[in-house]
Write an enzyme that holds these catalytic residues in place. Sequence first.
Site, PDB file in Angstrom:
ATOM      1  N   GLY A  31       0.810  -1.205   0.000  1.00 16.51           N
ATOM      2  CA  GLY A  31       0.000   0.000   0.000  1.00 16.51           C
ATOM      3  C   GLY A  31       0.845   1.257   0.000  1.00 16.51           C
ATOM      4  O   GLY A  31       0.305   2.369   0.038  1.00 16.51           O
ATOM      5  N   ASP A  32       2.167   1.102  -0.019  1.00 10.83           N
ATOM      6  CA  ASP A  32       3.040   2.280  -0.064  1.00 10.83           C
ATOM      7  C   ASP A  32       4.271   1.893  -0.889  1.00 10.83           C
ATOM      8  O   ASP A  32       4.243   0.890  -1.607  1.00 10.83           O
ATOM      9  CB  ASP A  32       3.375   2.735   1.367  1.00 10.83           C
ATOM     10  CG  ASP A  32       3.607   4.242   1.444  1.00 10.83           C
ATOM     11  OD1 ASP A  32       4.231   4.799   0.527  1.00 10.83           O
ATOM     12  OD2 ASP A  32       3.179   4.874   2.438  1.00 10.83           O
TER      13      ASP A  32
END
Length: 478
Positions: free
Chosen positions: A259-260
């Site tokens: 997610g990053d």
Amino acid sequence: MEFCLNSRKPHALGIVLAVLILGLLSFRVAECQTSSFMEPIKYKALRCRKHSAVLTDFGATGDGKTINTKAFKSAIDHLSQFADDGGAELIVPPGKWLTGSFNLTSHFTLYIDKDAVILGAQDESAYPLIEVLPSYGVGRDGGGRHSSLIFGTNLTDVVITGGNGTLNGQGKYWWDKFRAKKYNDTRPYLIEIMYSNHVQISNLTLIDSPSWNVHPVYSRNVLVKDLTILAPIDSPNTDGINPDSCKKVRIEDCFIVSGDDCIAVKSGWDQYGYKFGMPTKDLLIRRLTCISPDSATIALGSEMSGGIKNVWAEDITAIDTQSGIRIKTGIGRGGYVKDIYVRRMTVKTMKYVFWITGDYGSHPDDGWDPKALPVIKNINYRDMVAENVTYSARLDGISGDPFTGICISNVTIGLTEKPKELQWNCTNVAGVTSQVTPRSCDLLPPSDKVFNCPFPDHPHWDVKLKTCSHIGSKKIEL
Ligand SMILES: *[C@@H]1O[C@H](CO)[C@@H](O)[C@H](O)[C@H]1NC(C)=O
Ligand SMILES: *[C@@H]1O[C@H](CO)[C@@H](O)[C@H](O)[C@H]1NC(C)=O
Ligand SMILES: *[C@@H]1O[C@H](CO)[C@@H](O)[C@H](O)[C@H]1NC(C)=O
Ligand SMILES: *[C@@H]1O[C@H](CO)[C@@H](O)[C@H](O)[C@H]1NC(C)=O
Ligand SMILES: *[C@@H]1O[C@H](CO)[C@@H](O)[C@H](O)[C@H]1NC(C)=O
Ligand SMILES: *[C@@H]1O[C@H](CO)[C@@H](O)[C@H](O)[C@H]1NC(C)=O
Ligand SMILES: *[C@@H]1O[C@H](CO)[C@@H](O)[C@H](O)[C@H]1NC(C)=O
Ligand SMILES: *[C@@H]1O[C@H](CO)[C@@H](O)[C@H](O)[C@H]1NC(C)=O
């Protein structure tokens, strides 16, 4: 007392030795065969260990429900006595081992079996609050800072490996609190190693970290290899691997969905970072595959105030990822990003192939200095093929602080069905391009001469792996 630890049927040699040793109480170790429940296992590590033990011998229960923090602690405390006698390994056998944070020791291997899962406890009190990092000044999420699931500081010669066994951070508990703004202390990472030398993290699957996955900080001679890192693409701050104020780091053969940023290279935050003054340098990243629709394949920053230099990245594949190599910096950061060499990157579906952000906000507190400008120079990219791209490049330097020496060569970018009109949007940057399509911006003019941007040989850091086996190490007596 049984010597072939966790063995249902002790080997005959074990029994003989047990009898002998019961007679000679001063002896503390016995030779015996690997526990019968496991096939003889071979693995590659910086060092093999003379002594070994299995987690279950310290009272652990692998039912996924019983908390095993004390068992990990007593096992590692016990094994730390062998640091000066050939070192020790702790085998995490098949099972589901729920635990809070525990600390590693030197000359030590944590071996996670292929059918073992270490489950992170969903409880703040299972991860002690530790001091914030001196190069950040505050916790990354604003408040204090939790210890990581697996933590180590001031160590030498530590290996975390396995037959691709699993660490599961059970992060949803933490993501929900973070999203609801119910929690401001920095969430635990899965693995953090501080102030250490000779570190190996390899052949593991990391799932659902509460926050970052792997964070080597203030360390050197770090090998990260064969990791599979998986987190939902909308989970907050689940960066894959974040080398931070480290030197001589090699990251290879990793597959990351997160997610990053898949990899974020860092070195401290604003005034705390340049005062601490520890750069990340001599970093090699190769054979990385990244999927991260809202983040970068490799980010340099945003915290880069201690400096980032001598970074090589090659044979990188990015699929459905927001950007390729992204430099993130801003006024107040100070520090530098320089001598960056990237080649052979393959991209499929991406928003920005090249992205440099010179106005990245976010400061640790109000004490940042508006006169602290970052130096960004000698950034080299070559031999890339991209398809289904929205913008070829967005390159924003800082007014009065141009980012210079940007070289891009032999890059072919295929665009989406509805590409943006302005493919190269450049401000406050300077450099050259050669054989780049679509045509670059005027600040990076195509050269009359055909050339390749430099990619000097990366140093062959001395990482020779030995083949280790549980057989041959001595099972310890408890
Ligand atoms: C691990 O070590 C750190 C630093 O010495 C300490 O603050 C922390 O409490 C230890 N964690 C555990 C779980 O014992
Ligand atoms: C670890 O090393 C750092 C840097 O050398 C030092 O400042 C710190 O006091 C050490 N911590 C411990 C727990 O030994
Ligand atoms: C990594 O784990 C896999 C699966 O258990 C195993 O087959 C392989 O030998 C391991 N690799 C190394 C280098 O230890
Ligand atoms: C480790 O396990 C993951 C998830 O099952 C798998 O995708 C990966 O290929 C495995 N890696 C190795 C080295 O066996
Ligand atoms: C976390 O920080 C935000 C923004 O500063 C604040 O509104 C909130 O009250 C804080 N939450 C807690 C639990 O401290
Ligand atoms: C250009 O890049 C492609 C893709 O990486 C590579 O196959 C090719 O050899 C490169 N050409 C030159 C002249 O280096
Ligand atoms: C191309 O990229 C768009 C997003 O810009 C995406 O919706 C689409 O699925 C991609 N097409 C292919 C063939 O991957
Ligand atoms: C180009 O970049 C500038 C910032 O430097 C931005 O303000 C502008 O909107 C961008 N233009 C387009 C067309 O994306």
